[in-house]
Design an enzyme around this catalytic site. Sequence first.
Site, short mmCIF file in Angstrom:
data_model
loop_
_atom_site.label_atom_id
_atom_site.label_comp_id
_atom_site.label_asym_id
_atom_site.label_seq_id
_atom_site.Cartn_x
_atom_site.Cartn_y
_atom_site.Cartn_z
N THR A 18 -8.55 -20.77 38.08
CA THR A 18 -9.19 -20.35 36.83
C THR A 18 -8.30 -19.35 36.10
O THR A 18 -8.24 -19.32 34.89
CB THR A 18 -10.56 -19.68 37.13
OG1 THR A 18 -11.30 -20.51 38.01
CG2 THR A 18 -11.35 -19.44 35.87
N ARG A 22 -3.63 -17.17 42.75
CA ARG A 22 -4.18 -16.05 43.51
C ARG A 22 -4.22 -16.39 44.98
O ARG A 22 -4.77 -17.42 45.35
CB ARG A 22 -5.61 -15.78 43.07
CG ARG A 22 -5.69 -14.59 42.18
CD ARG A 22 -7.11 -14.32 41.82
NE ARG A 22 -7.15 -14.10 40.39
CZ ARG A 22 -8.22 -13.79 39.71
NH1 ARG A 22 -9.38 -13.69 40.33
NH2 ARG A 22 -8.16 -13.58 38.42
N SER A 113 -6.98 -9.65 39.61
CA SER A 113 -8.16 -9.21 38.87
C SER A 113 -9.11 -8.37 39.71
O SER A 113 -8.75 -7.31 40.18
CB SER A 113 -8.87 -10.43 38.28
OG SER A 113 -9.91 -10.04 37.45
N HIS A 114 -10.30 -8.89 39.95
CA HIS A 114 -11.35 -8.14 40.64
C HIS A 114 -11.30 -8.30 42.16
O HIS A 114 -12.12 -7.74 42.87
CB HIS A 114 -12.70 -8.60 40.11
CG HIS A 114 -12.82 -10.10 40.13
ND1 HIS A 114 -12.17 -10.89 39.20
CD2 HIS A 114 -13.45 -10.93 40.96
CE1 HIS A 114 -12.41 -12.16 39.47
NE2 HIS A 114 -13.19 -12.22 40.53
N ASP A 278 -12.46 -3.61 35.66
CA ASP A 278 -12.01 -4.21 36.93
C ASP A 278 -10.55 -3.93 37.24
O ASP A 278 -9.90 -3.14 36.54
CB ASP A 278 -12.28 -5.72 36.91
CG ASP A 278 -11.31 -6.46 36.01
OD1 ASP A 278 -10.86 -5.86 35.03
OD2 ASP A 278 -11.00 -7.64 36.29
N ASP A 280 -7.65 -5.35 36.76
CA ASP A 280 -6.61 -5.47 35.72
C ASP A 280 -7.11 -5.13 34.33
O ASP A 280 -6.41 -5.35 33.35
CB ASP A 280 -6.02 -6.88 35.74
CG ASP A 280 -7.05 -7.95 35.47
OD1 ASP A 280 -8.23 -7.74 35.80
OD2 ASP A 280 -6.70 -9.01 34.91
N ASP A 282 -9.59 -6.28 32.35
CA ASP A 282 -10.12 -7.19 31.34
C ASP A 282 -11.64 -7.33 31.41
O ASP A 282 -12.25 -7.88 30.50
CB ASP A 282 -9.42 -8.56 31.38
CG ASP A 282 -9.49 -9.23 32.73
OD1 ASP A 282 -10.07 -8.64 33.67
OD2 ASP A 282 -8.95 -10.35 32.86
N ARG A 283 -12.26 -6.83 32.48
CA ARG A 283 -13.72 -6.93 32.57
C ARG A 283 -14.39 -5.61 32.22
O ARG A 283 -13.76 -4.55 32.33
CB ARG A 283 -14.15 -7.31 33.99
CG ARG A 283 -13.72 -8.67 34.40
CD ARG A 283 -14.28 -9.03 35.75
NE ARG A 283 -13.96 -10.42 36.03
CZ ARG A 283 -14.56 -11.16 36.93
NH1 ARG A 283 -15.52 -10.66 37.67
NH2 ARG A 283 -14.22 -12.42 37.11
N THR A 345 -15.58 -22.44 32.03
CA THR A 345 -15.31 -21.10 32.56
C THR A 345 -13.81 -20.80 32.55
O THR A 345 -13.01 -21.66 32.91
CB THR A 345 -15.85 -21.03 34.00
OG1 THR A 345 -17.26 -21.23 33.94
CG2 THR A 345 -15.54 -19.72 34.65
N GLU A 364 -17.94 -14.09 28.46
CA GLU A 364 -18.35 -14.79 29.66
C GLU A 364 -19.37 -13.93 30.40
O GLU A 364 -19.31 -12.70 30.34
CB GLU A 364 -17.15 -15.04 30.58
CG GLU A 364 -16.11 -15.95 30.00
CD GLU A 364 -15.16 -16.42 31.08
OE1 GLU A 364 -15.40 -17.49 31.65
OE2 GLU A 364 -14.18 -15.71 31.37
N GLU A 365 -20.25 -14.60 31.13
CA GLU A 365 -21.27 -13.87 31.91
C GLU A 365 -20.64 -13.00 32.99
O GLU A 365 -21.27 -12.10 33.50
CB GLU A 365 -22.27 -14.84 32.52
CG GLU A 365 -21.70 -15.98 33.37
CD GLU A 365 -21.01 -15.55 34.63
OE1 GLU A 365 -21.54 -14.66 35.32
OE2 GLU A 365 -19.93 -16.11 34.93
N SER A 366 -19.38 -13.29 33.34
CA SER A 366 -18.72 -12.60 34.43
C SER A 366 -18.10 -11.29 33.96
O SER A 366 -17.01 -10.94 34.38
CB SER A 366 -17.65 -13.52 35.02
OG SER A 366 -16.80 -14.01 34.00
N LYS A 377 -9.62 -11.33 27.64
CA LYS A 377 -10.80 -10.48 27.53
C LYS A 377 -10.35 -9.04 27.70
O LYS A 377 -9.27 -8.78 28.23
CB LYS A 377 -11.86 -10.89 28.54
CG LYS A 377 -11.41 -10.94 29.98
CD LYS A 377 -12.52 -11.57 30.82
CE LYS A 377 -12.11 -11.65 32.27
NZ LYS A 377 -11.88 -13.03 32.71
C1 G1P Z 1 -14.31 -16.04 37.55
C2 G1P Z 1 -15.37 -15.98 36.48
C3 G1P Z 1 -14.81 -16.47 35.17
C4 G1P Z 1 -13.56 -15.66 34.81
C5 G1P Z 1 -12.58 -15.70 35.97
C6 G1P Z 1 -11.39 -14.77 35.71
O1 G1P Z 1 -13.89 -17.37 37.73
O2 G1P Z 1 -16.50 -16.73 36.84
O3 G1P Z 1 -15.78 -16.37 34.17
O4 G1P Z 1 -12.95 -16.18 33.67
O5 G1P Z 1 -13.22 -15.26 37.17
O6 G1P Z 1 -11.77 -13.45 35.53
P1 G1P Z 1 -14.44 -18.32 38.91
O7 G1P Z 1 -14.18 -17.59 40.20
O8 G1P Z 1 -15.91 -18.46 38.68
O9 G1P Z 1 -13.69 -19.61 38.75
ZN ZN Z 2 -9.77 -9.13 35.59
#
Ligand code: G1P
Ligand code: ZN
Length: 544
Positions: A18, A22, A113-114, A278, A280, A282-283, A345, A364-366, A377
């Site tokens: 996505t 990673r 990221s997170h 988060d 990096d 972006d959240r 997504t 995004e909901e995330s 983001k």
């Molecule tokens: C997750 C989030 C998605 C976001 C991505 C990167 O991806 O659900 O909205 O864009 O992290 O931050 P997922 O693990 O669901 O594929």
């Molecule tokens: Zn991130």
Amino acid sequence: MSIRTVKTTPFADQKPGTSGLRKAVTVFEQPNYLENFVQSVFDSLDGYQGQTIVLGGDGRFYNRTAINTILKMSSANGVGKVLVGCNGILSTPATSCVIRENGAFGGFILSASHNPGGPDGDFGIKYNIGNGGPAPEKVTEAIYAKSKQIQEYKILEASDINIDRPGFFKLGLMQVEVIDSVASYLKLMENIFDFDQIVDLIKSNSFRLCIDSMHAVTGPYAQKIFEQRLGAPVGTVINGVPLEDFGGGHPDPNLVYAHDLVEILFAQNAPDFGAASDGDGDRNMILGRNFFVTPSDSLALLTANAQLVPGYKAGLSGVARSMPTSMAVDRVAKRLNLPCYETPTGWKFFGNLLDDSRATLCGEESFGTGSNHIREKDGLWAVLFWLNILAVRRESVEAIVRQHWSEYGRNYYSRHDYEEVSSDRANELVNNLRLQLPSLPGQKYGSYQVEYADDFSYTDPVDHSVTNNQGIRIGFSDGSRIVLRLSGTGTKGATLRVYIESYEVDSSKHNLDTQKALATLIDIAQDLAKITYYTERQAPTVIT
Ligand code: G1P
Ligand code: ZN
């Protein structure tokens, strides 16, 4: 200094997910693993020779090692100049900003990221293109194809350069400029938001705020912006020192992982406003005093209040949300007569809509929200957007959200994650559900009747590319939805995400506990997808 060509053999698992590649740090530490991927990126690109690229990361373990390797490989591959963040630090939104500001060819973002960091945590690398956004699928597919055939990579033999302070260097024929990590980003924020008005809000004795950087990349950004530039008291930013392992935490701004902030905002005499970001940057998570704003509601609210912010006063061209994100923003878009796009997504799907001026705000909901100011983001941008709204309206976060619900109705929304389940079982669950899809429309479950059931497919309105199998949607006649998909960012087994949403127009019913309001739909999801059976879990690992 000479260029060395090193023989290598392909790794089979370098398919970007996505959001880039990673993996566990230990995977990246294998000889040639990072080098293979970086060379595959160069091998899949045309015309970068002599051009500028941007390089930085979220400061997690392995960041520095990777920066040094990528600098030497960039030189060996003929890159003209690299702009690298001081100390190797550049948040994801800042990288996007620097790429755009300098007309760079592209950039590398080093982040998972997170995901947790440290020697036993995760690392990641993502390539962004010249618009500042994540490489679209055709680019990531080309990188993956190259990674499966790679036989050699090029690297400059040189000692590491000192990236601890801004300055200019030469690495072979390539220039390296170590840049201040925050300056360009701060300038961009000052152009969008009414900083004077936010300063007034923060100076007024009645307003207190707390920003949790979770020992991740936004620490230096938040201190500079909120404490130094906007005059918030020192100490407003908590967990502000970036650490290679994020202090052992999980740098994901949600009610579970941002517990320090949640405790502060849900205590007695809590501050008026709280936010976390988060790994990096972006959240974002937005909290009011004793109040949580869902990311989906946040997107709807920013859209409804955009005219209060100087950067968006001229109006929005449209809005976009990822498919699992709640439909709260759709209602605002409808009222404002704005086009509203539903994308798969992942932020990369917003790129074309932003470039083509079809959408101004995206979310995004995330816990991801952003706009056309960059192509990622942007966590602190969302925080400043909220502060700008609060500075104009001078109402509490809770009052603003409740007023929004009474005007547009409330979308109760929750995501249930089942982490680290067996990949085979998770795929079986999805396949089993897919087989049921044709027979679901018309079926009744208590008072809920299925209106449609499909596997989401997206046709990009700009380049007409088609992306299939983006998650199962089960929609009910009252506007409720259940969505199921497998994560594309996890590194261990599979993560099943179940998204549940219902819509309530009656304000006397806007005070329910979210899980209770969604209980029947949660049961329906369980029955249809046999979640306990396939995941072998009695309950979700994380509920947001
Ligand atoms: C997750 C989030 C998605 C976001 C991505 C990167 O991806 O659900 O909205 O864009 O992290 O931050 P997922 O693990 O669901 O594929
Ligand atoms: Zn991130």
